[in-house]
Design a protein around this motif. Sequence first.
Motif, PDB file in Angstrom:
ATOM      1  N   LEU A  46       0.904  -1.444   0.007  1.00 38.15           N
ATOM      2  CA  LEU A  46       0.501  -0.211  -0.137  1.00 38.15           C
ATOM      3  C   LEU A  46       0.997   1.309  -0.033  1.00 38.15           C
ATOM      4  O   LEU A  46       1.695   1.485   1.140  1.00 38.15           O
ATOM      5  CB  LEU A  46      -0.616   0.129   0.954  1.00 38.15           C
ATOM      6  CG  LEU A  46      -1.444  -1.113   1.568  1.00 38.15           C
ATOM      7  CD1 LEU A  46      -2.627  -1.169   2.805  1.00 38.15           C
ATOM      8  CD2 LEU A  46      -2.358  -1.025   0.261  1.00 38.15           C
ATOM      9  N   CYS A  79      -3.225   4.370  -3.403  1.00 41.92           N
ATOM     10  CA  CYS A  79      -4.300   4.529  -2.073  1.00 41.92           C
ATOM     11  C   CYS A  79      -4.568   6.471  -1.960  1.00 41.92           C
ATOM     12  O   CYS A  79      -4.420   7.123  -1.480  1.00 41.92           O
ATOM     13  CB  CYS A  79      -4.344   4.201  -0.426  1.00 41.92           C
ATOM     14  SG  CYS A  79      -4.063   3.129  -0.045  1.00 41.92           S
ATOM     15  N   MET A 107      -9.751   4.822   0.470  1.00 43.24           N
ATOM     16  CA  MET A 107      -8.694   4.083   1.607  1.00 43.24           C
ATOM     17  C   MET A 107      -9.696   3.576   2.261  1.00 43.24           C
ATOM     18  O   MET A 107      -8.935   3.153   3.204  1.00 43.24           O
ATOM     19  CB  MET A 107      -8.592   5.269   2.415  1.00 43.24           C
ATOM     20  CG  MET A 107      -7.697   6.856   2.233  1.00 43.24           C
ATOM     21  SD  MET A 107      -6.099   5.437   1.241  1.00 43.24           S
ATOM     22  CE  MET A 107      -4.840   6.209   3.455  1.00 43.24           C
ATOM     23  N   PRO A 110      -8.439  -1.111   0.401  1.00 34.60           N
ATOM     24  CA  PRO A 110      -7.657  -1.167  -0.165  1.00 34.60           C
ATOM     25  C   PRO A 110      -7.420  -2.384  -0.466  1.00 34.60           C
ATOM     26  O   PRO A 110      -6.684  -3.550  -1.642  1.00 34.60           O
ATOM     27  CB  PRO A 110      -6.251  -0.311  -0.051  1.00 34.60           C
ATOM     28  CG  PRO A 110      -6.468   0.182   1.546  1.00 34.60           C
ATOM     29  CD  PRO A 110      -7.992  -0.051   1.552  1.00 34.60           C
TER      30      PRO A 110
END
Length: 160
Positions: A46, A79, A107, A110
């Motif tokens: 991420l 993100c 968000m 994810p």
Amino acid sequence: MFLSYSATVILLSLALYGLWYILKDAWGWFTTLEFVRLPTASFVILVHNMEYEVEDLMRFLIKEMAEGGHEIDVVVVDCGSDDLTPTILRRLAGEMPALTVVNSVSMARPVAEALPLCRGAVVHVLDLTSRLKSKQFMAVVSSLLRKNQREVAVKGGADG
């Protein structure tokens, strides 16, 4: 000569007897091991607003994977970055076939968007948005990919 003939014969017999038991135990231990192939793995990474670091980190990851000989796929989830991170990731995905990029607008979940794209049986989730710093990421990647083994030995009776 320090010992008599009979004492030498007795000591030699005891030494051979001990050697026999060591070899017998070692053979018994070795034959009870089963070699199990390690499952394939995937990385879910991420990222958010990392235009200055993301290219170096992804190249480091791909280099470590190539050196270890591992067949691992990488899914990078952007993100909602508002810098050049998505552009850099798209370019890297074109250069590196093991890299897949997902642009997440929310968000909220994810990882849920990235999991269907993972091909490995084991999924490592590395959160560079709030949990890991760049140096920690490199240390974790090196640690996870350090072993250059395809198989591990486990004690007998394990489910395959």
